[in-house]
Write a protein that holds these residues in place. Sequence first.
Motif, PDB file in Angstrom:
ATOM      1  N   GLY A 110      47.872  32.400  40.157  1.00 46.76           N
ATOM      2  CA  GLY A 110      47.241  33.726  40.156  1.00 46.76           C
ATOM      3  C   GLY A 110      47.800  34.665  41.196  1.00 46.76           C
ATOM      4  O   GLY A 110      49.008  34.864  41.284  1.00 46.76           O
ATOM      5  N   ALA A 111      46.905  35.219  42.009  1.00 49.08           N
ATOM      6  CA  ALA A 111      47.284  36.295  42.919  1.00 49.08           C
ATOM      7  C   ALA A 111      47.896  35.794  44.217  1.00 49.08           C
ATOM      8  O   ALA A 111      48.285  36.607  45.054  1.00 49.08           O
ATOM      9  N   VAL A 112      47.944  34.476  44.422  1.00 48.92           N
ATOM     10  CA  VAL A 112      48.444  33.978  45.708  1.00 48.92           C
ATOM     11  C   VAL A 112      49.629  33.024  45.540  1.00 48.92           C
ATOM     12  O   VAL A 112      49.923  32.572  44.434  1.00 48.92           O
ATOM     13  N   ARG A 177      34.868  38.088  40.306  1.00 54.73           N
ATOM     14  CA  ARG A 177      36.038  38.813  39.791  1.00 54.73           C
ATOM     15  C   ARG A 177      37.051  39.088  40.893  1.00 54.73           C
ATOM     16  O   ARG A 177      38.066  39.731  40.647  1.00 54.73           O
ATOM     17  N   SER A 178      36.753  38.638  42.125  1.00 57.80           N
ATOM     18  CA  SER A 178      37.590  39.060  43.256  1.00 57.80           C
ATOM     19  C   SER A 178      38.105  37.950  44.146  1.00 57.80           C
ATOM     20  O   SER A 178      39.034  38.180  44.923  1.00 57.80           O
ATOM     21  N   THR A 179      37.495  36.768  44.117  1.00 61.18           N
ATOM     22  CA  THR A 179      37.926  35.746  45.081  1.00 61.18           C
ATOM     23  C   THR A 179      38.143  34.383  44.412  1.00 61.18           C
ATOM     24  O   THR A 179      37.898  33.332  45.025  1.00 61.18           O
ATOM     25  N   ASN A 180      38.644  34.412  43.178  1.00 63.59           N
ATOM     26  CA  ASN A 180      39.096  33.154  42.565  1.00 63.59           C
ATOM     27  C   ASN A 180      40.145  32.493  43.455  1.00 63.59           C
ATOM     28  O   ASN A 180      40.279  31.271  43.476  1.00 63.59           O
ATOM     29  N   VAL A 181      40.877  33.316  44.187  1.00 61.16           N
ATOM     30  CA  VAL A 181      41.932  32.790  45.063  1.00 61.16           C
ATOM     31  C   VAL A 181      41.384  31.842  46.133  1.00 61.16           C
ATOM     32  O   VAL A 181      42.076  30.917  46.545  1.00 61.16           O
ATOM     33  N   ALA A 182      40.138  32.065  46.570  1.00 60.66           N
ATOM     34  CA  ALA A 182      39.548  31.154  47.571  1.00 60.66           C
ATOM     35  C   ALA A 182      39.381  29.767  46.966  1.00 60.66           C
ATOM     36  O   ALA A 182      39.627  28.741  47.624  1.00 60.66           O
ATOM     37  N   LEU A 207      47.151  48.271  48.966  1.00 60.08           N
ATOM     38  CA  LEU A 207      47.539  46.972  48.422  1.00 60.08           C
ATOM     39  C   LEU A 207      46.405  45.987  48.708  1.00 60.08           C
ATOM     40  O   LEU A 207      45.727  46.096  49.725  1.00 60.08           O
ATOM     41  N   THR A 208      46.212  45.039  47.778  1.00 58.74           N
ATOM     42  CA  THR A 208      45.236  43.958  47.999  1.00 58.74           C
ATOM     43  C   THR A 208      45.930  42.882  48.805  1.00 58.74           C
ATOM     44  O   THR A 208      47.015  42.432  48.425  1.00 58.74           O
ATOM     45  N   SER A 209      45.294  42.461  49.919  1.00 59.95           N
ATOM     46  CA  SER A 209      45.971  41.402  50.682  1.00 59.95           C
ATOM     47  C   SER A 209      45.158  40.117  50.703  1.00 59.95           C
ATOM     48  O   SER A 209      43.923  40.136  50.663  1.00 59.95           O
ATOM     49  N   PRO A 234      41.321  47.488  39.129  1.00 59.52           N
ATOM     50  CA  PRO A 234      41.787  47.489  40.521  1.00 59.52           C
ATOM     51  C   PRO A 234      41.364  46.262  41.332  1.00 59.52           C
ATOM     52  O   PRO A 234      41.922  46.018  42.402  1.00 59.52           O
ATOM     53  N   THR A 235      40.391  45.460  40.849  1.00 63.45           N
ATOM     54  CA  THR A 235      40.052  44.246  41.625  1.00 63.45           C
ATOM     55  C   THR A 235      41.052  43.123  41.347  1.00 63.45           C
ATOM     56  O   THR A 235      41.091  42.133  42.049  1.00 63.45           O
ATOM     57  N   THR A 236      41.854  43.296  40.298  1.00 66.22           N
ATOM     58  CA  THR A 236      42.849  42.269  39.941  1.00 66.22           C
ATOM     59  C   THR A 236      44.228  42.719  40.397  1.00 66.22           C
ATOM     60  O   THR A 236      44.619  43.860  40.168  1.00 66.22           O
ATOM     61  N   SER A 237      44.979  41.805  41.005  1.00 75.95           N
ATOM     62  CA  SER A 237      46.352  42.138  41.401  1.00 75.95           C
ATOM     63  C   SER A 237      47.245  42.180  40.159  1.00 75.95           C
ATOM     64  O   SER A 237      47.121  41.353  39.254  1.00 75.95           O
ATOM     65  N   GLN A 238      48.163  43.131  40.176  1.00 78.50           N
ATOM     66  CA  GLN A 238      49.004  43.360  38.991  1.00 78.50           C
ATOM     67  C   GLN A 238      49.907  42.164  38.690  1.00 78.50           C
ATOM     68  O   GLN A 238      50.323  41.963  37.549  1.00 78.50           O
ATOM     69  N   VAL A 239      50.185  41.351  39.696  1.00 74.22           N
ATOM     70  CA  VAL A 239      51.098  40.217  39.498  1.00 74.22           C
ATOM     71  C   VAL A 239      50.449  39.070  38.708  1.00 74.22           C
ATOM     72  O   VAL A 239      51.157  38.204  38.180  1.00 74.22           O
ATOM     73  N   VAL A 240      49.122  39.054  38.614  1.00 72.51           N
ATOM     74  CA  VAL A 240      48.440  37.870  38.052  1.00 72.51           C
ATOM     75  C   VAL A 240      48.913  37.533  36.631  1.00 72.51           C
ATOM     76  O   VAL A 240      49.220  36.371  36.340  1.00 72.51           O
ATOM     77  N   PRO A 241      48.993  38.523  35.693  1.00 75.42           N
ATOM     78  CA  PRO A 241      49.482  38.131  34.362  1.00 75.42           C
ATOM     79  C   PRO A 241      50.889  37.553  34.393  1.00 75.42           C
ATOM     80  O   PRO A 241      51.235  36.708  33.555  1.00 75.42           O
TER      81      PRO A 241
HETATM   82  O1  LIG Z   1      43.786  39.530  41.921  1.00 75.48           O
HETATM   83  C1  LIG Z   1      43.505  39.277  43.098  1.00 75.48           C
HETATM   84  O2  LIG Z   1      44.089  39.790  44.076  1.00 75.48           O
HETATM   85  C2  LIG Z   1      42.480  38.254  43.431  1.00 75.48           C
HETATM   86  C3  LIG Z   1      41.306  38.220  42.547  1.00 75.48           C
HETATM   87  O3  LIG Z   1      40.870  39.200  41.976  1.00 75.48           O
HETATM   88  C4  LIG Z   1      40.625  36.928  42.401  1.00 75.48           C
HETATM   89  O4  LIG Z   1      41.049  35.947  43.035  1.00 75.48           O
HETATM   90  O5  LIG Z   1      39.650  36.856  41.637  1.00 75.48           O
END
Ligand SMILES: O=C([O-])CC(=O)C(=O)O
Length: 259
Positions: A110-112, A177-182, A207-209, A234-241
Amino acid sequence: MISVAVVGCGAIGGVVARALHEGEVVGARLAGVVDPNGTRGLPGMSLEEALAAADLVVEAAGQAVLADVGPRVVAAGRDLLVVSVGALTDDALLARLHGAGDGRVHLVSGAVGGLDMLRSAARMGPFETVRIVTTKKPAGLVQPWMSAAEADRVRATDRPLEVRRGPAREIAAAFPRSTNVAAAVALAVGDWDVVEAVVVADPAASLTSHVITASGAAGEYRFEIRNRPSPDNPTTSQVVPYAVLRAIGDLAAPSGAFR
Ligand SMILES: O=C([O-])CC(=O)C(=O)O
Ligand SMILES: NC(=O)C1=CN([C@@H]2O[C@H](COP(=O)(O)OP(=O)(O)OC[C@H]3O[C@@H](n4cnc5c(N)ncnc54)[C@H](O)[C@@H]3O)[C@@H](O)[C@H]2O)C=CC1
């Protein structure tokens, strides 16, 4: 050639499905898209049709949808690629996914990044501390469980505001919707209890960090990711897809993939 169904046609699923439809992933093609709210001109199908037609089902619809759909995918003997990894804070869901059937369960980074290194290091010995600090624009961090006063404080902050700090399990469920990365970090280190997650609202965060720090038997690590937010959500980083497309590509044609 593997056939892929995408569940959820939003900021992540829409980009994934279109790229598959346009033949951009070697060895994979789009079976169809499952989304009750529309499929952006892409071929739509029911979940039942997806389970019949696809080798791989990508969940890109949210934690609650994963809890419902995930076990059905695995029970049908189809492989599942999970985007909403935060749903796996629920140990019972993880057990149901593993016990549901013959389908294999894959998780998207995902985003990380850095999850491969954290997994390697965890094999050598336990971590003493792991932290992920996520900083985003305030609006997307407001949650239905917040008091009106807290929601207003988050929305109106004119400087970086620490919204929550706590165990990764709690935070990944509280900001679905924002911290699946945790949850991704906790799953990578294989220890929910050692990972602390911090959520910061910053109106200046263009930028989302995500800053991941860890120390343990294998050494000390720091990964800093600064992602452009998706224009669709905007809560999702564009790189995720693109992380999803990379994962599908690795599953479809594994040669040369980092392992
Ligand atoms: O896309 C991101 O930066 C992180 C995000 O929303 C998630 O982890 O749910
Ligand atoms: N692992 C990671 O790094 C990240 C994970 N995520 C997860 O991905 C999820 C999706 O993110 P976005 O695409 O940005 O959200 P989005 O809100 O843009 O899209 C979600 C889509 O799912 C659809 N949907 C809702 N219920 C459905 C159902 N029952 N069946 C099929 N589709 C359904 C909606 O109509 C919508 O089109 C987030 O909720 C979050 O849990 C998001 C960002 C990063």
